[in-house]
Design an enzyme around this catalytic site. Structure first.
Site, short mmCIF file in Angstrom:
data_model
loop_
_atom_site.label_atom_id
_atom_site.label_comp_id
_atom_site.label_asym_id
_atom_site.label_seq_id
_atom_site.Cartn_x
_atom_site.Cartn_y
_atom_site.Cartn_z
N SER A 324 0.85 -1.20 0.00
CA SER A 324 0.00 0.00 0.00
C SER A 324 0.88 1.25 0.00
CB SER A 324 -0.97 0.00 1.18
OG SER A 324 -0.34 0.47 2.34
N TRP A 327 1.93 1.72 -3.48
CA TRP A 327 0.80 2.20 -4.28
C TRP A 327 0.79 3.73 -4.31
CZ3 TRP A 327 -3.23 5.39 -2.70
CH2 TRP A 327 -4.29 5.51 -3.58
N HIS A 328 1.23 4.35 -3.20
CA HIS A 328 1.19 5.81 -3.14
C HIS A 328 2.18 6.45 -4.11
CE1 HIS A 328 -1.03 5.13 0.59
NE2 HIS A 328 -1.48 6.36 0.44
N GLY A 329 3.35 5.86 -4.23
CA GLY A 329 4.33 6.48 -5.11
C GLY A 329 5.52 5.59 -5.33
N PHE A 477 -0.80 10.80 -6.82
CA PHE A 477 -0.70 9.34 -6.75
C PHE A 477 -1.58 8.69 -7.81
CE2 PHE A 477 -0.12 10.53 -2.11
CZ PHE A 477 1.24 10.69 -2.27
#
Lengths: 477, 364
Positions: A324, A327-329, A477
């Site tokens: 996760s 997933w943000h960056g 994002f």
């Protein structure tokens, strides 16, 4: 087209007026208008990528037609794999290709090998992480046979590109959002009024609070070596508030716009800084994403893990949070941030299982108990420390910032007392309004009082708002 | 639906009314003069047909409030400008943009007043400043000034951005006199501004003025010369598009050469402005490339260039007092004083003003 721009206001007004004057029969006209609005909204950012958005959505639509319960098992698996490959492949290639190429090259250098990374100049589509995950809920749920196949292409395209949520969420579920586009939406004045209030509250929090905190935080992270420890701690607190207010404001506005169009958009924030432990925090922070990872990553990983296998469960939590974070960056700082949050779950996993249900702290009371206050402060402090990794440009930068904060001078007043004051005032207000979805649910007040509050907020936006080009933090994002 | 829309419309109406009152009397929205086009010279001047006074405010809370007046000739000044006649004091004409107009300071603190004081009130200093002007416009203003007032000395304020802004190929600005690169020479292009009543209408609203001037949202953009600000194709942008940019050297030659040709008998001085922020940071405060071309050109036509950067740097090093507002880049009272003193010293050192009591013709 940013939610905070005058252009978006005009766009929304036009969509709203036309939308509710169209014939309601089956909702086809409404969907056609919404699809056109979605295209205009996205094309305003970059028209070339509309094709990519539509193409990926069409793949999922076609895959969906072949994922029905009547389809042969092999065909279902093939089309599910196709959908996963296209979605995850596009996301992985566009967002993570350079990151992994550079990381692999760095890894080779550790062993004295030369591996010049072959990086590409890729244009990252706005909101790709959000709309990819949203569409994945459709094919995954279809594959699990939990929702019916959607044959209405128009409704599906509207679901896949719905403009209030396409750029920064909430990551909607096909199960809840898609059926709303399969029938006509009826106008509800109370809901539309609440939507307007929510938009106003979001606008106020974004323009007046978050955007005015942004330069202070940027300055602190750019020159952490020059500032005292207490100023760095204050800046980290302000970043904690900026991020929350910014993203929660976006989510509020998305929900509000949805209500104006007669579409229920899921709640994304439920006063997360009043959480008593990290588990509760993740049930209240970015709910759409945390529940997505819970349902589609953690739960499948833990399907065959018993409650007694604590080590395995903890590993699954760590993996889920690391993913996760990624997933943000495409940066190791996000992986570190996610892993840190996973580690925060150690106590819950090994020592003490979660104590709280989804009820809000101090339910039925004005003030929390001392114990609750302590728990909230500890949770907030842990979350805030982890934000340093989220905000920093690199791992050394984050560690340097935290090091300078701990070792720097503390016996002085922080530089930015006023912003700290208004952040605390905002938290105080949210505490009082914590039983409501948003703080502006004040329909019980007389109209004069309500309108006075609206006027006050509008004028605060006029006078104290930052009208620069400040995108929402999560839009990157 | 109808009830909802009516309630919302009523809300907006009351909000607008309240906003009008709030920004008219509580946080006073800035006000500037209406513009009209001088019919003969086709340059923007302030309208003198209606009210010629108002209050300029700066900042979201109108922190700075400055009264302004426009003289009968259409320029921001308390005093009227006189045409040349026997017995008139010698005159220095300052030509420039919003910095020369100086709405941010009171008349008594404006550089014209400071200079008149330095000159022992034996000279008059006239300022001809209009916001958004640039070098091509200054050339036309100089023609206007010569024809109407025939001053003894011309001082023209310019900065890096004024050259690119002068050229239509970079961005057409319908409010200003520009030059256009055609067949390897520059041709002058008059503005197409029209002071229609409906263009003035939005400025009657305090709410609109507040957003336009105090918040700096470009609500009046279409009335000020286009929704998008001109983005001159000079420097890096020009290098990125080789061959696409009209030559800036030829633009300077056109302006400087014409000035010298049309005003052969009076001293003309270019005063080159510096970016204040870069002065505070200790960095080069302008494009050395553009200034060096201007200096070459000015030397060719025997026009002195007064570089403000050393003046700003010396004063900043000595006093550490800023020349511009924290919320606006225009000169403060201190900035006007420093510029006036610097210009006075320069005019003396160049021998343009030999005796503060004598006009150009008397002193040469």
């Amino acid at each position: 087209m940013a939610f905070t721009s005058l252009l978006f206001g005009l766009f929304l007004a036009a969509v709203f007026l036309i939308y509710w004057t169209l014939p309601r029969r089956n909702g086809h006209f409404q969907n056609a208008l919404l699809l056109a609005a979605n295209v205009v909204f996205y094309a305003r950012w970059d028209w070339r990528l509309c094709g990519l958005l539509a193409g990926a959505a069409l793949v999922d639509y076609i895959a969906g037609l072949n994922l029905g319960p009547e389809a042969p098992r092999l065909r279902r698996r093939l089309f599910f794999a196709l959908s996963l490959t296209v979605n995850v492949g596009l996301l992985g290639f566009l967002k993570y290709y350079n990151f992994f190429a550079e990381s692999f090259s760095d890894f080779l250098r550790l062993f004295g090998l030369h591996g010049d990374p072959h990086t590409l100049r890729l244009l990252l589509p706005l909101g790709i992480s959000f709309f990819t995950f949203q569409r994945l809920t459709y094919t995954i749920e279809l594959f699990r046979q939990r929702i019916p196949v959607t044959r209405d292409l128009l409704a599906f395209l509207v679901f896949a590109t719905f403009f209030p949520v396409v750029t920064a969420g909430p990551i909607e579920r096909a199960k809840t959002l898609l059926p709303q586009f399969l029938k006509a939406r009826e106008f509800n004045a109370a809901s539309a009024g609440d939507g307007l209030r929510q938009v106003l509250w979001g606008l106020f929090r974004k323009i007046v609070i978050a955007d005015n905190l942004a330069p202070i935080v940027a300055e602190a992270f750019a020159g952490s070596a020059r500032l005292a420890g207490i100023d760095l701690a204050a800046a980290l607190f302000l970043f904690s508030m900026q991020l929350y207010v910014d993203f929660a404001a976006y989510s509020d506005m998305a929900m509000g716009v949805g209500k104006l169009l007669g579409v229920r958009v899921m709640r994304n924030f439920a006063y997360p800084y009043f959480s008593r432990d990290i588990g509760e925090f993740w049930r209240r922070w970015h709910i759409s994403m945390s529940s997505w990872f819970r349902d589609y990553v953690y739960t499948p990983l833990s399907m065959k893990v018993s409650l007694a296998q604590r080590g395995r469960r903890f590993l699954n939590i760590l993996v889920t949070f690391a993913v996760s974070g990624l997933w943000h960056g495409a940066n190791w700082t996000f992986v570190a941030w996610g892993t840190l949050h996973g580690l925060f779950f150690a106590r819950q996993t090994f020592v003490r299982p979660p104590q709280y249900d989804s009820h809000m702290v101090a339910e039925g009371r004005l003030l929390p108990k001392w114990r609750e206050l302590g728990q909230m402060l500890i949770t907030f402090a842990l979350v805030t420390l982890a934000w340093a990794f989220f905000r920093a440009d690199s791992l050394p930068h984050a560690l340097g910032y935290l090091g300078a904060m701990v070792c720097g001078a503390w016996l002085q007043l922080p530089l930015h007392l006023l912003p700290i004051g208004y952040c605390l005032a905002l938290l105080g207000l949210e505490w009082l309004r914590r039983r409501k979805v948003h703080a502006l649910q004040i329909e019980m007040l007389p109209r004069v009082a309500r309108w006075a509050i609206y006027f006050g907020l509008v004028f605060a936006i006029f006078v104290f708002g930052d009208f620069g080009v400040n995108d929402f933090f999560y839009a990157q994002f | 639906m109808k009830g909802f829309l009516l309630r919302f419309a009523l809300f907006l109406l009351l909000l607008a009314l309240f906003g009008e009152l709030f920004f008219r009397y509580a946080v006073v929205a800035s006000n500037t003069a209406y513009k009209v086009l001088d019919p003969e010279f086709r340059i923007l001047v302030d309208d003198t047909s209606g009210t010629r006074a108002g209050t300029y405010t700066l900042g979201r809370l109108a922190e700075l409030r400055v009264p302004w007046r426009v003289n009968r000739q259409g320029w921001k000044s308390a005093a009227d400008y006189e045409p040349r006649h026997e017995g008139r004091k010698p005159v220095i004409a300052l030509i420039g943009d919003s910095y020369i107009a100086g709405f941010q300071v009171e008349d008594a603190q404006h550089m014209t007043a400071v200079m008149e004081e330095l000159l022992d009130h034996r000279w008059d200093v006239y300022s001809f400043g209009q916001g958004g002007s640039c070098c091509s416009q200054f050339l036309q203003v100089a023609r206007y000034v010569r024809a109407r007032f025939d001053p003894d000395v011309y001082v023209i304020l310019c900065r890096d951005s004024d050259w690119g802004q002068s050229i239509t190929q970079n961005a057409r600005d319908k409010n200003i006199w520009q030059i256009e690169w055609r067949d390897s020479v520059y041709a002058e292009v008059p503005p197409r501004f029209r002071a229609a009543w409906y263009r003035r209408l939005p400025k009657h609203s305090a709410l609109v003025r507040y957003f336009s001037y105090n918040v700096n949202l470009d609500l009046l953009g279409s009335f000020r010369g286009g929704w998008s600000r001109p983005r001159p194709l000079i420097g890096r942008r020009a290098k990125a598009k080789p061959g696409s940019a009209p030559p800036v050297r030829a633009a300077m030659e056109h302006v400087v050469g014409r000035l010298r040709q049309e005003i052969p008998d009076r001293p003309v001085v270019f005063m080159y402005d510096a970016l204040r922020d870069r002065v505070y940071w200790g960095k080069p405060p302008y494009s050395a490339y553009l200034l060096s071309i201007l200096k070459d050109m000015a030397a060719k036509y025997e026009i002195p260039v007064f570089d403000l950067a050393p003046v700003f740097v010396a004063d900043w090093n000595e006093r550490h007092e800023k020349f511009s507002f924290a919320i606006d880049d225009h000169w403060t009272e201190h900035g006007h004083r420093v510029v006036a003193q610097g210009l006075f010293d320069f005019l003396i050192s160049e021998g343009i003003v030999k005796d503060a009591g004598a006009g150009y013709e008397d002193s040469h």
